[in-house]
Design an enzyme around this catalytic site. Structure first.
Site, PDB file in Angstrom:
ATOM      1  CB  ILE B  75      57.743 -22.485  -8.588  1.00  0.00           C
ATOM      2  CG1 ILE B  75      59.009 -21.735  -8.164  1.00  0.00           C
ATOM      3  CG2 ILE B  75      57.184 -21.897  -9.869  1.00  0.00           C
ATOM      4  CD1 ILE B  75      60.154 -21.845  -9.188  1.00  0.00           C
ATOM      5  CB  SER B  76      56.531 -19.156  -3.916  1.00  0.00           C
ATOM      6  OG  SER B  76      55.969 -20.127  -3.088  1.00  0.00           O
ATOM      7  CD  GLN B  77      54.052 -12.596  -5.936  1.00  0.00           C
ATOM      8  OE1 GLN B  77      53.375 -13.061  -5.027  1.00  0.00           O
ATOM      9  NE2 GLN B  77      53.995 -11.348  -6.297  1.00  0.00           N
TER      10      GLN B  77
END
Lengths: 791, 225
Positions: B75-77
């Site tokens: 899950i992206s930053q």
């Protein structure tokens, strides 16, 4: 009994070295090679720890030696057979990518260290007890240890061809059990045999049902197998690595494809080596699947003019070969050292892949590209190098990999093979922060300068897509027609020229706009006389690699580390230059553990004596010096023999066998001759440091079998002499019985420290400096013996 | 008394223990890095990110970094999610295509702003839980499909914006085809825990141009800077 004990020590030593090589291969598959290296280094501390253990418990253990030696051998066999299965279990397994994300992974890593430490500790402890009890015959036992180790390296290579990789720990676990059986005594016979039987049962069960290798979620193979209907259609284990070919309808490959392309893309099977991406399987003579290759920036050389004779170096699975065929080249030479992949494409998979490797216009050479360049006399209209880096970057995992094809010397050899209008082409992913393209350009520019080209910019062109850049270095200056053709090609493909003789700055940022335009200033600076200033001021290392420092992918500058951390953040930065950081961390932790292991015995009251520091000097110097030489020679012979596997097996084998002979002869020499021997070794290392490269260079074109003979002949003299000091040293200190196990421990610890230290020194200063350091170590040995305590 | 206890329990159950963390995340990680689009900031404040990360990693849900969600995916930053959202300029009335649903977080953020989000996930083991979660959270304007995102979703296109969170080494031609005239496509390029650069694709007539952006907190590594 002595003869059987000598054989037992040899068998055990062979098993330990072979297991070490197998473990490296296994860990390279489930994680990455730098982590494999880290774990192995720590595991080898088993040797050092065994010395400390012996120093602390000598009297107690020597009394029980009769039963302890075979029992330890049995335990070593069981551990060799079982530790891989334990390390892959759910409760122990760690993931290197998560080390910087989850603290719990550190505990798992430490647990992994401990698990791999066990077989080496048991094995080294058994050898150490044998040495202590037989100091008067140490030459023979040390010779057996070295000969066994040398043959163990060769044994690993043979076994890697014969068995599936997962089965090898079980096979190797049999050797220590066999050595234990050879010397089993009446004392505690029952316990020893029960442990031996258990080890055999474990080996048998793990041979017939080996533990499944659990790949890191972040290995490209694991991610690919998550795709729909993905399946492994081919698998073969060999010393080159574990080759697997995966098929899935979702696999397509068109790196940096032009946005002008609107056609279909064919599905491709993909080859993996040690679970890392190796290359897509391209099909020859099918226009509908290879036309797409015109829409990638690496078609630049063909956009200028027709290329008839094309040389593809490190051809991998043949994508550039397919491109040359598609561009109607009349004669294509492909060079790929990975014999297993080439033979699979040409033989087993021939009916399904129609590989470009067996098109009538293509000749394939399964040899190292540098070896090929030395022996080949033809000229080419185009030489193509493999693509640098990978989409999305590689986190610096290749930082410690020697890449002899990307050095200035290699580029100069290629320059000499170009026809009058010939071009050398190299493509790179546009990484951020930009590193790979800049270093490639710097290497090209310095190559031109070294070749006496007055205006390098007249010989260089580069075009850029949204994600990739291709450089072309031409033997003659680019003509106006060339420049016009490149401009037309860029417009057609929506690419941007980056380097062209006499170009306007506005041309560079038309289709694929870079928000950070400093890239262009850096490119211009590298082509101009500001290059040295850029090398010095840029946050990453851009100096062109050489044969002495062949680390193209090593960009980290230690002095800019704080600034990098500030820029990219604590969490993200480790993933930028992972490889370099890992080796540094490895060295630090090994030094800490090794110092503890060496200092621990010193803390014992009896050992606090100024004379003991001479022991550190003597045996530490021997451990460091020997390993430094071994590691540099392996790297040097990679270039000569054409494959790391051959080099590792030949160098380790020749060195240990010849050193074993030296050790055998040492029993006829007085201990006082150690001074002279130390000086002779130091001197011969210095001679080799300056002469080995030119010697190897002049014999590069010999057939492989002759190269092996020459390798042995070149390594034999120094290796023979280098086998003498350790047993002589042990005899010298044997008057103080308590020192012998300690000396064994120090030597083991320093040998382990030497491995990461040699790599760090080579990366920072070059192989020559490592060799000089090795000579300095033997000077230390000389100095230590000169001290009055040893008189 | 019993009524009061029941009420307090209900309040505790319904309250969001991560609200403060989320507010802090928006303030310190996103707004502080110049993401200024009000719709994007509102969406980032609204979507409960901790529900989109594995339970074992919930404590780190609002940290300034990507997190693993299994199957080699992340899950992206939060900042990257916000920055990518702002770049495609999502508005009411837009139809957006997302390639790479992952845990569904980016789709949920987009769904707070636009009319419809079509999202495709190739990994079955991720697609189904993401679809269930989005449904349970009442994101009725999100449609999840378990398929190969390479071909886009022709029958639902063309799209005002395409967000590619699972980038490949080439931009699939079908996605370029399904982008509206003047539409924007955003693609991140980087290793799982180190998003280095974002590429914005814009379609204008026959010409397709790209812009390689850098996250604003990085400064160019040039001399004298």
């Amino acid at each position: 009994m002595t003869a059987r004990l000598i054989i037992a020590v040899g068998l055990l030593s062979a098993a330990l070295i072979a297991f070490q090589l197998v473990l490296m291969q296994l860990l390279s598959i489930v994680q990455w090679h730098h982590f494999a290296y880290m774990v192995i280094s720590v595991a080898l501390l088993g040797f050092g720890a065994s010395g400390t253990f012996l120093a602390l418990t000598r009297e107690w253990i020597v009394k029980r030696a009769e039963s302890a030696i075979p029992l330890l051998m049995m335990l070593c066999g069981a551990a060799i057979a079982g530790v891989v299965a334990i390390s892959q279990s759910e409760s122990v397994r760690f993931d290197s990518y998560l080390l910087f994300v989850e603290r719990g992974q550190i505990g798992r890593l430490l647990l992994t260290y401990f698990v791999f430490f066990l077989p080496f500790f048991f094995g080294a402890l058994a050898i150490g007890i044998v040495f202590i009890r037989n100091v008067d015959q140490i030459g023979k036992f040390y010779a057996s240890n070295l000969l066994g180790s040398g043959l163990g390296g060769l044994l690993a290579v043979v076994l890697l061809w014969m068995f599936a990789l997962q089965k090898l720990p079980a096979v190797l676990g049999l050797l220590p059990v066999l050595s234990g059986l050879l010397i089993v005594s009446a004392q505690n016979r029952r316990v020893t045999l029960v442990v031996g039987a258990a080890a055999l049962a474990l080996s048998a069960s793990l041979f017939f049902s080996p533990s499944q290798l659990q790949l890191s979620d972040y290995k490209s193979l694991k991610r690919t197998l998550n795709l729909p209907d993905a399946e492994i259609v081919f698998e073969r284990s060999s010393p080159y690595g574990l080759v697997q070919i995966v098929s899935s309808p979702a696999l397509r490959y068109a790196p940096g494809l032009s946005l002008a392309y609107r056609g279909p893309l064919a599905n491709r099977d993909v080859v993996f080596n040690n679970a890392d991406w190796f290359g897509p399987v391209f099909v020859a003579q099918r226009h509908d699947t290879t036309q797409v290759l015109r829409y990638m920036s690496f078609a630049l050389p063909y956009a200028m003019q027709q290329r008839d004779r094309v040389l593809i170096l490190q051809a991998k699975t043949g994508m550039f070969v397919a491109q040359a065929l598609e561009q109607h080249a009349s004669e294509i030479v492909a060079v790929e050292a990975h014999d297993v992949v080439v033979s699979a494409l040409k033989r087993e998979l021939a009916s399904s892949t129609d590989s470009p490797f067996f098109h009538p216009d293509v000749s394939v050479h399964t040899v190292d590209p540098r070896t090929f360049l030395q022996s080949d006399t033809a000229r080419y209209d185009l030489i193509v190098l493999p693509t640098l880096d990978a989409f999305g970057g590689t986190s610096g995992v290749y930082a410690l990999q020697e890449q002899y094809l990307l050095t200035k010397q290699a580029f100069r050899e290629m320059w000499g093979k170009l026809s009058a209008t010939g071009v050398l082409a190299i493509s790179s992913w546009m990484d951020y922060p930009v590193r790979n393209p800049l270093r490639a350009l710097a290497t090209l520019v310095e190559t031109l300068e070294d070749e006496g080209v007055a205006q390098p910019h007249q010989h260089l062109a580069a075009v850029r897509s949204w994600g990739m850049i291709t450089f072309a270095m031409k033997r003659s200056p680019f003509s106006e027609q060339d420049v016009q053709n490149i401009r037309e090609y860029c417009t057609l493909m929506m690419f941007d020229p980056v380097l062209l003789p006499a170009m306007a700055g506005s041309e560079r940022n038309r289709f694929n706009i870079l928000q950070d335009t400093s890239f262009f200033s850096l490119v211009d600076g590298i082509v101009s006389d500001k290059r040295k200033a850029i090398y010095s001021d840029y946050g990453f290392n851009l100096t062109p690699p050489t044969d002495d420092r062949p680390y193209f992918s090593q960009f980290l500058k230690w002095k800019t580390l704080p600034r990098m951390r500030e820029l990219f953040g604590e969490h993200a930065f480790p993933f930028l230059e992972l490889g370099s950081l890992i080796i540094a961390v490895t060295l630090v932790q090994i030094v800490i553990v090794a110092v503890l292991l060496i200092l621990l015995p010193l803390l014992k009251k009896k050992m606090i004596d100024a004379g003991r520091w001479r022991v550190v000097l003597l045996f530490g110097g021997l451990g460091l010096g020997y390993m430094f030489v071994e590691m540099v020679l392996i790297q040097r012979f990679v270039l000569f023999l054409g494959h790391p596997i051959y080099a590792t097996a030949a160098v380790i084998g020749a060195m240990l066998v010849c050193s074993g002979m030296g050790s055998w002869v040492s029993s006829r020499l007085p201990p006082s001759s150690l001074k002279t021997i130390g000086l002779i070794v130091a001197l011969s290392i210095l001679v080799y440091a300056v002469s080995i490269t030119p010697i190897l260079h002049s014999f590069m074109s010999l057939p492989l079998w002759l190269k092996f003979v020459l390798t042995f002949l070149l390594i034999a003299p120094p290796a023979f002499v280098m086998g003498i000091p350790f047993p002589l040293g042990l005899r010298l200190v044997s008057q103080h019985e308590s020192v012998v196990p300690w000396a064994w421990g120090i030597n083991g610890c320093m040998s382990v420290i030497a491995a990461p230290l040699a790599i760090l020194l080579a990366v920072e200063f070059g192989f020559s400096v490592v060799m000089i350091s090795a000579a300095a170590c033997y000077i230390l040995v000389f100095a230590a013996v000169k001290l009055p305590q040893f008189s | 008394m019993r009524m009061l206890v029941a009420f307090l329990v209900a309040v505790l159950l319904l309250s969001d223990p991560f609200e403060a963390a989320r507010e802090k995340m928006v303030r310190t990680q996103i707004a502080a890095r110049d993401v200024a689009d009000s719709a994007t900031l509102r969406a980032m404040r609204t979507v409960q990110r901790h529900l989109f990360v594995p339970e074992t990693r919930r404590d780190a849900a609002y940290d300034d970094r990507p997190l693993p969600i299994g199957y080699g995916q992340t899950i992206s930053q939060p900042y990257i999610v916000a920055y990518m959202t702002e770049l495609v300029k999502p508005r009411r009335g837009h139809r957006v295509l997302e390639i790479g649903t992952g845990s569904g977080y980016q789709a949920a953020v987009l769904a707070e702003i636009v009319d419809s989000v079509f999202t495709i996930e190739i990994i079955t083991e991720l697609a189904k839980p993401a679809a269930d979660l989005l449904k349970n959270l009442n994101y009725n304007n999100v449609v999840v499909k378990n398929a190969d995102g390479y071909y886009g979703w022709k029958e639902k296109g063309p799209f005002d914006a395409i967000v590619v969170t699972a980038a490949a080494e080439h931009i699939p031609p079908p996605l370029v085809e399904q982008l509206k005239e003047g539409g924007k496509m955003i693609i991140p390029v980087g290793t799982p825990f180190f998003v280095q650069t974002l590429t914005l694709v814009e379609k204008k007539g026959k010409e397709v141009s790209t812009k390689s952006l850098i996250p604003v907190r990085f400064v160019p590594l040039t001399r004298g800077q």
